[in-house]
Design a protein around this motif. Structure first.
Motif, mmCIF file in Angstrom:
data_model
loop_
_atom_site.group_PDB
_atom_site.id
_atom_site.type_symbol
_atom_site.label_atom_id
_atom_site.label_comp_id
_atom_site.label_asym_id
_atom_site.label_seq_id
_atom_site.Cartn_x
_atom_site.Cartn_y
_atom_site.Cartn_z
ATOM 1 N N LYS A 87 0.824 -1.210 0.000
ATOM 2 C CA LYS A 87 0.000 0.000 0.000
ATOM 3 C C LYS A 87 0.859 1.261 0.000
ATOM 4 N N ALA A 88 0.449 2.237 -0.803
ATOM 5 C CA ALA A 88 1.107 3.542 -0.826
ATOM 6 C C ALA A 88 0.224 4.528 -0.077
ATOM 7 N N SER A 89 0.789 5.159 0.950
ATOM 8 C CA SER A 89 0.077 6.177 1.719
ATOM 9 C C SER A 89 0.648 7.536 1.334
ATOM 10 N N PHE A 90 -0.206 8.574 1.291
ATOM 11 C CA PHE A 90 0.248 9.876 0.817
ATOM 12 C C PHE A 90 0.015 10.981 1.848
ATOM 13 N N VAL A 91 1.051 11.817 2.008
ATOM 14 C CA VAL A 91 0.990 12.971 2.895
ATOM 15 C C VAL A 91 1.305 14.207 2.057
ATOM 16 N N GLN A 92 0.466 15.211 2.141
ATOM 17 C CA GLN A 92 0.667 16.431 1.360
ATOM 18 C C GLN A 92 1.861 17.221 1.889
ATOM 19 N N VAL A 93 2.743 17.643 0.972
ATOM 20 C CA VAL A 93 3.899 18.469 1.338
ATOM 21 C C VAL A 93 3.968 19.683 0.424
ATOM 22 N N THR A 94 4.779 20.642 0.811
ATOM 23 C CA THR A 94 5.078 21.791 -0.041
ATOM 24 C C THR A 94 6.591 21.873 -0.190
ATOM 25 N N SER A 95 7.060 22.801 -1.015
ATOM 26 C CA SER A 95 8.504 22.962 -1.199
ATOM 27 C C SER A 95 9.184 23.346 0.114
ATOM 28 N N GLN A 96 8.444 24.045 1.000
ATOM 29 C CA GLN A 96 9.025 24.477 2.267
ATOM 30 C C GLN A 96 9.018 23.386 3.327
ATOM 31 N N THR A 97 8.013 22.485 3.305
ATOM 32 C CA THR A 97 7.850 21.518 4.405
ATOM 33 C C THR A 97 8.409 20.128 4.123
ATOM 34 N N ARG A 98 8.693 19.792 2.878
ATOM 35 C CA ARG A 98 8.976 18.398 2.536
ATOM 36 C C ARG A 98 10.207 17.817 3.224
ATOM 37 N N ILE A 99 11.307 18.559 3.285
ATOM 38 C CA ILE A 99 12.517 18.006 3.892
ATOM 39 C C ILE A 99 12.358 17.836 5.396
ATOM 40 N N SER A 100 11.730 18.794 6.062
ATOM 41 C CA SER A 100 11.541 18.684 7.512
ATOM 42 C C SER A 100 10.623 17.510 7.857
#
Length: 278
Positions: A87-100
């Motif tokens: 299963k692939a689960s997805f969490v929304q990210v932005t350019s600012q939040t993805r690395i953290s």
């Protein structure tokens, strides 16, 4: 006697905490745990993806699901790594939040139009490229702007998104232009429509999706940089990186990669998806 009971109570409490930590994975932070081991235990890989980027990852307001090329590719890679029932689960990210979010262990991997750069490689590890984009411009039809050179002058304003490499590239390609940074692509497009800038810049694949949604705007100037997208994972996850690269090769060899490419980019005017096939 009371002191004895108090000491015994403290020891019992400490043992209880130790048992909880052991049950939760030897007390390791999520980001330090072996991703492959955890993924096999849960039969799930959690991906950080965009939800505001048409063609790559966009939230469908009708059913509340994120859809796009990267979503479908993540599902295909997950099944290659974990098997057909993975299963692939997805969490929304932005350019600012993805690395953290990745560093904190909230997600296992980032597949969110993220360009592989030496600076980012200091923070995370990357898979090999899964999409070879190039930076371009989106302008209003009839604007007279034909290339990035037309924006290299005082009074010109170019719109970009915070945390993207396109902002840095524009400073080099058109140093005389002012760059206005917005928090996401939706806000950047709104700013372009309201006349806050003469052009919006980012990768051509992203702009192609915006042009589809906004027929009065067009891509111009071709690509003036190379922007290879990679899947980002935490450092120290060599097994996971190897599994991702192997899975990507399998998806490409099976023809599934090209089918997904055609599905999402085959009918986009001004975008030659054939050049992107593998």
């Amino acid at each position: 006697m009371k002191q004895l009971f108090r000491r015994v109570g403290l020891i019992v409490s400490a043992l209880a905490v130790l048992l909880v930590l052991t049950a939760c994975g030897s007390g390791k932070a999520l980001s330090d745990q072996n991703v492959v081991t955890r993924a096999k235990q849960t039969n799930t890989i959690t991906w950080g993806v965009k939800a505001d980027t048409k063609l790559f990852g966009l939230m469908d307001v009708k059913d509340g699901r994120i859809k796009g090329f990267e979503i479908d590719l993540a599902k295909a890679l997950t099944k290659q790594i974990l098997g057909s029932k993975g299963k692939a689960s997805f969490v929304q990210v932005t350019s600012q939040t993805r690395i953290s979010l990745l560093n904190n262990g909230n997600i296992d991997a980032i597949m969110a139009t993220m360009t592989i750069t030496p600076e980012r490689e200091k923070q995370v590890d990357f898979s090999r490229s899964y999409f070879d984009a190039g930076q371009s411009l989106l302008v209003k039809k009839g604007s007279g702007i034909k290339s990035v050179k037309d924006l290299n002058k005082k009074g010109a304003t170019v719109l970009g998104v915070v945390g993207s490499t396109s902002v840095q590239n524009m400073a080099k390609a058109a140093p005389k232009a002012k760059v206005l940074q917005l928090s996401d692509y939706a806000q950047a497009m709104t700013a372009l429509k309201s006349g806050q800038g003469q052009a919006l810049t980012t990768d051509n694949g992203i702009l192609a999706g915006m042009a589809v949604e906004n027929p009065g705007y067009e891509l111009v100037g071709g690509s003036f940089t190379k922007e290879p997208y990679g899947i980002a994972i935490n450092k120290g996850q060599g097994e996971f990186k190897g599994d991702i690269n192997k899975a990507l090769t399998q998806v490409e060899k099976s023809g599934e990669y090209n089918r997904l490419l055609k599905k999402w980019f085959g009918s986009v005017a001004g975008f030659n998806y054939k050049e992107m096939e593998r």
